[in-house]
Design a protein around this motif. Structure first.
Motif, PDB file in Angstrom:
ATOM      1  N   SER A  15       0.796  -1.232   0.000  1.00 25.51           N
ATOM      2  CA  SER A  15       0.000   0.000   0.000  1.00 25.51           C
ATOM      3  C   SER A  15       0.827   1.279   0.000  1.00 25.51           C
ATOM      4  O   SER A  15       0.344   2.333   0.409  1.00 25.51           O
ATOM      5  CB  SER A  15      -0.946  -0.003   1.211  1.00 25.51           C
ATOM      6  OG  SER A  15      -0.277  -0.383   2.397  1.00 25.51           O
ATOM      7  N   THR A  16       2.047   1.222  -0.490  1.00 24.89           N
ATOM      8  CA  THR A  16       2.847   2.443  -0.537  1.00 24.89           C
ATOM      9  C   THR A  16       2.528   3.304  -1.753  1.00 24.89           C
ATOM     10  O   THR A  16       2.915   4.476  -1.815  1.00 24.89           O
ATOM     11  CB  THR A  16       4.349   2.123  -0.536  1.00 24.89           C
ATOM     12  OG1 THR A  16       4.668   1.288  -1.652  1.00 24.89           O
ATOM     13  CG2 THR A  16       4.755   1.431   0.764  1.00 24.89           C
ATOM     14  N   ARG A  17       1.826   2.731  -2.730  1.00 24.94           N
ATOM     15  CA  ARG A  17       1.483   3.494  -3.935  1.00 24.94           C
ATOM     16  C   ARG A  17       0.285   2.841  -4.634  1.00 24.94           C
ATOM     17  O   ARG A  17      -0.181   1.784  -4.233  1.00 24.94           O
ATOM     18  CB  ARG A  17       2.665   3.556  -4.900  1.00 24.94           C
ATOM     19  CG  ARG A  17       3.217   2.205  -5.299  1.00 24.94           C
ATOM     20  CD  ARG A  17       4.358   2.335  -6.302  1.00 24.94           C
ATOM     21  NE  ARG A  17       5.465   3.108  -5.780  1.00 24.94           N
ATOM     22  CZ  ARG A  17       6.476   2.598  -5.054  1.00 24.94           C
ATOM     23  NH1 ARG A  17       6.500   1.306  -4.781  1.00 24.94           N
ATOM     24  NH2 ARG A  17       7.436   3.361  -4.616  1.00 24.94           N
ATOM     25  N   TYR A  21      -2.358   2.260  -1.954  1.00 27.06           N
ATOM     26  CA  TYR A  21      -2.289   3.538  -1.232  1.00 27.06           C
ATOM     27  C   TYR A  21      -3.654   4.217  -1.217  1.00 27.06           C
ATOM     28  O   TYR A  21      -4.077   4.762  -0.187  1.00 27.06           O
ATOM     29  CB  TYR A  21      -1.250   4.461  -1.868  1.00 27.06           C
ATOM     30  CG  TYR A  21      -1.219   5.818  -1.202  1.00 27.06           C
ATOM     31  CD1 TYR A  21      -0.493   6.014  -0.031  1.00 27.06           C
ATOM     32  CD2 TYR A  21      -1.964   6.883  -1.707  1.00 27.06           C
ATOM     33  CE1 TYR A  21      -0.501   7.250   0.611  1.00 27.06           C
ATOM     34  CE2 TYR A  21      -1.972   8.115  -1.080  1.00 27.06           C
ATOM     35  CZ  TYR A  21      -1.234   8.296   0.080  1.00 27.06           C
ATOM     36  OH  TYR A  21      -1.260   9.509   0.723  1.00 27.06           O
ATOM     37  N   ALA A  25      -5.698   5.313   2.073  1.00 28.45           N
ATOM     38  CA  ALA A  25      -6.172   6.682   2.285  1.00 28.45           C
ATOM     39  C   ALA A  25      -7.680   6.710   2.506  1.00 28.45           C
ATOM     40  O   ALA A  25      -8.188   7.437   3.373  1.00 28.45           O
ATOM     41  CB  ALA A  25      -5.788   7.555   1.095  1.00 28.45           C
ATOM     42  N   ILE A  36       0.098   0.571   6.749  1.00 25.31           N
ATOM     43  CA  ILE A  36       0.628   0.516   5.388  1.00 25.31           C
ATOM     44  C   ILE A  36       1.794  -0.462   5.356  1.00 25.31           C
ATOM     45  O   ILE A  36       2.597  -0.510   6.291  1.00 25.31           O
ATOM     46  CB  ILE A  36       1.074   1.922   4.934  1.00 25.31           C
ATOM     47  CG1 ILE A  36      -0.157   2.743   4.526  1.00 25.31           C
ATOM     48  CG2 ILE A  36       2.085   1.859   3.794  1.00 25.31           C
ATOM     49  CD1 ILE A  36       0.158   4.143   4.091  1.00 25.31           C
ATOM     50  N   ASP A  43      10.018   3.607   1.258  1.00 23.50           N
ATOM     51  CA  ASP A  43       8.718   3.738   0.590  1.00 23.50           C
ATOM     52  C   ASP A  43       7.581   3.815   1.594  1.00 23.50           C
ATOM     53  O   ASP A  43       6.628   4.584   1.419  1.00 23.50           O
ATOM     54  CB  ASP A  43       8.488   2.552  -0.353  1.00 23.50           C
ATOM     55  CG  ASP A  43       9.410   2.570  -1.559  1.00 23.50           C
ATOM     56  OD1 ASP A  43       9.986   3.634  -1.861  1.00 23.50           O
ATOM     57  OD2 ASP A  43       9.566   1.509  -2.190  1.00 23.50           O
ATOM     58  N   ALA A  47       5.076   7.046   2.069  1.00 22.21           N
ATOM     59  CA  ALA A  47       3.620   6.904   1.986  1.00 22.21           C
ATOM     60  C   ALA A  47       2.947   7.425   3.249  1.00 22.21           C
ATOM     61  O   ALA A  47       1.905   8.097   3.176  1.00 22.21           O
ATOM     62  CB  ALA A  47       3.254   5.437   1.750  1.00 22.21           C
ATOM     63  N   THR A  50       2.997  11.236   3.199  1.00 24.60           N
ATOM     64  CA  THR A  50       2.029  11.765   2.233  1.00 24.60           C
ATOM     65  C   THR A  50       0.610  11.639   2.764  1.00 24.60           C
ATOM     66  O   THR A  50      -0.200  12.578   2.663  1.00 24.60           O
ATOM     67  CB  THR A  50       2.150  11.015   0.893  1.00 24.60           C
ATOM     68  OG1 THR A  50       3.487  11.136   0.400  1.00 24.60           O
ATOM     69  CG2 THR A  50       1.182  11.574  -0.135  1.00 24.60           C
ATOM     70  N   LEU A  51       0.302  10.501   3.347  1.00 24.71           N
ATOM     71  CA  LEU A  51      -1.046  10.275   3.852  1.00 24.71           C
ATOM     72  C   LEU A  51      -1.365  11.209   5.015  1.00 24.71           C
ATOM     73  O   LEU A  51      -2.450  11.804   5.080  1.00 24.71           O
ATOM     74  CB  LEU A  51      -1.204   8.814   4.275  1.00 24.71           C
ATOM     75  CG  LEU A  51      -2.629   8.249   4.259  1.00 24.71           C
ATOM     76  CD1 LEU A  51      -2.595   6.742   4.128  1.00 24.71           C
ATOM     77  CD2 LEU A  51      -3.371   8.622   5.536  1.00 24.71           C
TER      78      LEU A  51
END
Length: 262
Positions: A15-17, A21, A25, A36, A43, A47, A50-51
């Motif tokens: 779930s890093t991208r 992801y 989110a 995550i 990574d 993530a 960013t989240l």
């Protein structure tokens, strides 16, 4: 409908991208505490940052583990022993002619795409059974129904997701635990962007991906790629208390690629 997952812990593998992801989110936005996972610590950290930046107050943490093997799940469960929601998202794909796919690539596809979900579900199911509540979601693919000629091994693995999810749901009959599969169609994930337009910007990748859909997935009704968020919306619903009567299902978010009324 307001989905409230406050007090629930959700693990989203891979779930890093991309789709993973977006699912993380979406669940965090609904109030869940989200874990995550990714192979590389850098990574995972990126993530998480960013989240947290996009969802103020989000309750998120991460685990770096290689979930292509049993040892990775031992590490994950040691760090996160319990989960109310499990989304088996981690997966790999590649275009390859059948005659050129070696044994080890068939094995890799099976280990990552099928056994990862088996191992995770086996690890976290007892805790869900103790509470008599849980949500398990397998991210399959429309390729599990309409096997693509250019990646048969991938389609095979995604059909495996459907078999495991349906059987597991049946084994939990009469409980408060649901098990479902969500089947994305062509989706503009990081992997697809790299496949159709390596190194290009998002707008170029989207244009190339839409052209790929029209040329190679002509049955698509939306005639474009989906966004990861559009797939995540279905997953968040399936994980909600409101979806308590939905289990053993194969839920397509494929833009109508699979040409069936069923």
């Amino acid at each position: 409908m307001k989905i409230d997952l406050t007090g629930k812990t959700a693990i989203v593998t891979g779930s890093t991208r991309g789709i993973g992801y977006a699912i993380a989110a979406g669940l965090a936005g609904a109030g869940a505490t989200v874990v995550i996972t990714g192979r590389k610590q850098a990574d995972v950290d990126q993530a998480l940052a960013t989240l947290r930046g996009s969802i103020p107050g989000a309750q998120v943490r991460g685990v770096a583990a290689d979930l292509s093997n049993a040892a990775g799940f031992t590490a994950l469960q040691a760090a996160e022993p319990q989960a109310d929601i499990l989304v088996n998202n981690v997966g790999v794909f590649n275009l390859q002619p059948f005659a050129e796919i070696p044994d080890e690539e068939w094995t890799r596809m099976f280990e990552v795409n099928v056994m990862s979900g088996v191992r995770a579900s086996r690890a976290y199911l007892p805790g869900m059974q103790h509470k008599n509540w849980g949500r398990i979601v397998f991210i399959s693919s429309e390729s599990g129904l309409a096997i693509p000629a250019d990646m048969i091994h991938y389609g095979f693995s995604k059909t495996g997701n459907l078999a495991v999810s349906r059987g597991l749901a049946k084994s939990l009959a009469g409980t408060g635990i649901t098990v479902n599969a969500v089947l994305p169609g062509p989706t503009l994930s990081d992997g697809v962007q790299h496949l159709v337009a390596p190194g290009a910007d998002y707008a170029t990748a989207e244009r190339e991906a839409n052209a790929f859909v029209k040329a190679h997935r002509a049955s698509s009704i939306i005639q474009r790629v989906a966004t990861p968020e559009e797939v995540a919306n279905m997953v968040v619903y399936v994980c909600s208390p409101q979806a308590s009567a939905t289990t053993g299902a194969a839920l397509r978010v494929d833009g109508g690629v699979v040409d069936t009324i069923g």
